[in-house]
Design a protein around this motif. Sequence first.
Motif, PDB file in Angstrom:
ATOM      1  N   GLY A  27       0.927  -1.013  -0.244  1.00  0.00           N
ATOM      2  CA  GLY A  27      -0.193   0.091  -0.343  1.00  0.00           C
ATOM      3  C   GLY A  27       0.936   1.178  -0.331  1.00  0.00           C
ATOM      4  N   TRP A  28       2.344   0.974  -0.181  1.00  0.00           N
ATOM      5  CA  TRP A  28       2.890   2.138   0.469  1.00  0.00           C
ATOM      6  C   TRP A  28       3.752   2.949  -0.744  1.00  0.00           C
ATOM      7  N   SER A  29       4.920   3.038  -1.146  1.00  0.00           N
ATOM      8  CA  SER A  29       5.797   3.547  -2.854  1.00  0.00           C
ATOM      9  C   SER A  29       6.450   4.687  -2.551  1.00  0.00           C
ATOM     10  N   LEU A  30       7.963   4.140  -2.989  1.00  0.00           N
ATOM     11  CA  LEU A  30       8.938   5.424  -2.314  1.00  0.00           C
ATOM     12  C   LEU A  30       9.115   5.649  -3.807  1.00  0.00           C
ATOM     13  N   ASP A  31       9.568   6.904  -3.879  1.00  0.00           N
ATOM     14  CA  ASP A  31      10.049   7.509  -4.555  1.00  0.00           C
ATOM     15  C   ASP A  31      11.506   7.553  -4.701  1.00  0.00           C
ATOM     16  N   ARG A  91       5.370   7.839  -0.146  1.00  0.00           N
ATOM     17  CA  ARG A  91       3.836   8.310   0.197  1.00  0.00           C
ATOM     18  C   ARG A  91       3.144   6.730   0.946  1.00  0.00           C
ATOM     19  N   GLY A  92       2.487   6.716   1.885  1.00  0.00           N
ATOM     20  CA  GLY A  92       1.580   6.539   2.773  1.00  0.00           C
ATOM     21  C   GLY A  92       0.302   5.741   1.705  1.00  0.00           C
ATOM     22  N   PRO A  93      -1.099   4.789   1.887  1.00  0.00           N
ATOM     23  CA  PRO A  93      -2.002   3.980   1.302  1.00  0.00           C
ATOM     24  C   PRO A  93      -3.042   5.774   1.575  1.00  0.00           C
ATOM     25  N   ASP A  94      -2.839   6.106   2.876  1.00  0.00           N
ATOM     26  CA  ASP A  94      -3.783   7.185   2.716  1.00  0.00           C
ATOM     27  C   ASP A  94      -3.058   8.943   2.135  1.00  0.00           C
ATOM     28  N   MET A 150      13.611  -9.174   7.251  1.00  0.00           N
ATOM     29  CA  MET A 150      13.148  -8.740   6.140  1.00  0.00           C
ATOM     30  C   MET A 150      11.823  -8.968   5.533  1.00  0.00           C
ATOM     31  N   LEU A 151      12.230  -7.478   4.684  1.00  0.00           N
ATOM     32  CA  LEU A 151      10.811  -7.342   3.741  1.00  0.00           C
ATOM     33  C   LEU A 151       9.928  -8.146   3.734  1.00  0.00           C
ATOM     34  N   ALA A 152       8.456  -7.957   4.422  1.00  0.00           N
ATOM     35  CA  ALA A 152       7.708  -9.568   4.307  1.00  0.00           C
ATOM     36  C   ALA A 152       6.329  -8.812   3.185  1.00  0.00           C
ATOM     37  N   ALA A 153       6.485  -8.645   1.927  1.00  0.00           N
ATOM     38  CA  ALA A 153       5.843  -7.997   1.437  1.00  0.00           C
ATOM     39  C   ALA A 153       6.107  -7.775  -0.188  1.00  0.00           C
TER      40      ALA A 153
END
Length: 238
Positions: A143-147, A154-157, A230-233
């Motif tokens: 649900g997140w994004s990183l530039d 940027r969060g889900p909201d 670990m990134l679990a996504a």
Amino acid sequence: MAEAPSALVYVVEDDAEVSRLVVMALQDFGFMTETFGDGGSVLRRLRSEKPDLCIVDLGLPDMDGIELVREIARRCSCGVLILTGRGHTVDRVMALEGGGDDYVVKPFEPRELVARVRSILRRRGAGVPGAAPLQRRHARFAGWSLDCAANLLRGPDGTETLLGTAEAQVLRAFLERPHQILTREQLMGSRELSPLDRSIDVRISRLRRKLEADPQNPKVIKTVYGAGYMLAAAVEWE
């Protein structure tokens, strides 16, 4: 100015000593690496993650290296550097025509190898450590994004947070290798991290406060006790 995101390089080499030498040279210049001892394992890995560049030995135990170069080129838009003991012109021509960007014959000088890697990545617009970002890359996860060029989370909201360089470096390391256990040394980009150095734990804590609904019970960045984090996504790149 934001730092350029480090490129991820796959090293496909069945000689453990050569592989170690290549990885050490790349990591000394800020690259992220992953190693494979045969062609089949790297092709399986390409199903879930695409590197910025592959360094491929032609003399692999399970398949012809030139065929592997062709298959990598078919499945992935990454750069390919051939590192081999085969110095014949016909091998060079076939490998380059099959999708290779450059060809280095063993024995090799590590600094020259790194220079050639950097040259390929610059031409392709991938992240070269120490160079200015050539393109903006966005990663989406949970649900997140990183530039990655602007270190903007940027969060889900829709809420935006500017990450510090250190936090962005760690998050990018996770995003490059989702569902993999990363050691503190890998996350910090250092092979000689002191056991008393807790800076990585501070960065993880800060990221969790931003990403997790309950930082004390993390679901996105998990601790693997005795091993690392670990990134679990799942991660999607744009």
